[in-house]
Design a protein around this motif. Structure first.
Motif, PDB file in Angstrom:
ATOM      1  N   ILE A 224       1.032  -1.221  -0.168  1.00  0.00           N
ATOM      2  CA  ILE A 224      -0.074   0.038   0.031  1.00  0.00           C
ATOM      3  C   ILE A 224       0.840   1.452   0.015  1.00  0.00           C
ATOM      4  O   ILE A 224       1.784   1.125   0.586  1.00  0.00           O
ATOM      5  N   ARG A 225       0.386   2.345  -0.983  1.00  0.00           N
ATOM      6  CA  ARG A 225       1.004   3.444  -0.818  1.00  0.00           C
ATOM      7  C   ARG A 225       0.282   4.361  -0.244  1.00  0.00           C
ATOM      8  O   ARG A 225      -0.954   4.626  -0.681  1.00  0.00           O
ATOM      9  N   PHE A 226       0.694   5.298   0.651  1.00  0.00           N
ATOM     10  CA  PHE A 226      -0.178   6.196   1.278  1.00  0.00           C
ATOM     11  C   PHE A 226       0.723   7.583   1.611  1.00  0.00           C
ATOM     12  O   PHE A 226       1.809   7.529   1.477  1.00  0.00           O
ATOM     13  N   GLN A 227      -0.020   8.596   2.039  1.00  0.00           N
ATOM     14  CA  GLN A 227       0.515   9.713   2.275  1.00  0.00           C
ATOM     15  C   GLN A 227       0.238  10.347   3.714  1.00  0.00           C
ATOM     16  O   GLN A 227      -0.922  10.064   3.980  1.00  0.00           O
ATOM     17  N   ILE A 228       1.172  11.054   4.535  1.00  0.00           N
ATOM     18  CA  ILE A 228       1.061  11.419   5.803  1.00  0.00           C
ATOM     19  C   ILE A 228       1.335  12.935   5.734  1.00  0.00           C
ATOM     20  O   ILE A 228       2.733  13.432   5.322  1.00  0.00           O
ATOM     21  N   ALA A 229       0.485  13.598   6.367  1.00  0.00           N
ATOM     22  CA  ALA A 229       0.653  15.079   6.312  1.00  0.00           C
ATOM     23  C   ALA A 229       1.559  15.399   7.548  1.00  0.00           C
ATOM     24  O   ALA A 229       1.598  14.927   8.387  1.00  0.00           O
TER      25      ALA A 229
END
Length: 227
Positions: free
Chosen positions: A132-137
């Motif tokens: 899974i690829r995701f982004q964290i602020a």
């Protein structure tokens, strides 16, 4: 003869009367009450009223009494809730590795697993495994951080008033204070929570206790390389 008899009778009465007077003297006397001499009343002296005198009352004396009240002082000793366990507040700063960010997290003893809010969830396959690829602020930064991790499993989350969600679960190193544990974290679309993370029981179990009256007990995580 009759005269002689009469004289003899009278003489006999006289003798008897004389004998009775000799035997009971003072019988014929009537006791007279004794005269009581009048008591002379004391002469009343002439009483003269005194002249009126003006009396000025003095001011009352005020006594100051020092009153000492003994009070018991209760000594409050803070005792650790559990020996060798981390004490957390309802909100704590958590270091996440990867990518090495520090985020504020709600400490929730009612949630079985920890949750991280992310953006742009993109599943893909690598070496035959699901990733899974995701982004964290990043706090204070405009650009988010992109992270890629293998998916450990998928869970279905059901909450009252919300539709059930199927979320991917990844393993992350979480550090609070000086305690670091690798735990499973389910990834949720951003916007579900007020804070970016929720620290669940899988981190707290056998490692920490929660004091609901406090916040940020541990401060910044003590770990090198964490921003």
């Amino acid at each position: 003869m009759q005269r002689f008899s009469l004289l003899w009778f009278m003489l006999t009465l006289s003798v008897l009367a004389g004998c009775e007077s000799l035997m009971y003297p003072g019988r014929d006397r009537v006791a007279q009450p004794a005269e009581v001499a009048p008591v002379a009343e004391p002469a009343r002296a002439a009483v003269q009223c005194p002249e009126p005198v003006e009396v000025i009352c003095a001011e009352p004396e005020v006594k100051v009494v020092e009153r000492v009240i003994e009070r018991r002082v209760e000594k409050i000793v803070e005792v650790p809730v559990a020996r060798d366990k981390l004490v957390l507040g309802t909100v704590e700063k958590v270091a996440i590795e990867p990518p090495g960010l520090v985020l504020e997290s709600v400490v929730d003893t009612g949630s079985p697993t920890s949750t991280l809010q992310v953006g742009k969830l993109t599943p893909f396959e690598r070496d035959g495994k699901d990733w899974i690829r995701f982004q964290i602020a990043q706090p204070g930064a405009e650009a988010p951080v992109s992270v890629e991790l293998p998916i450990s499993r998928n869970v279905r989350i059901e909450r009252l008033g919300f539709e059930s969600q199927r979320r991917p679960v990844v393993e992350l190193n979480l550090t609070v204070g000086q305690a670091t544990h690798m735990v499973e974290v389910n990834l949720a679309e951003a916007g579900d929570f007020d804070l970016p993370m929720l620290l669940g029981r899988n981190f707290l179990k056998d490692a920490a206790v929660v004091d609901v009256s406090r916040r940020n007990v541990q401060g910044l995580p003590k770990i090198d390389g964490v921003k």
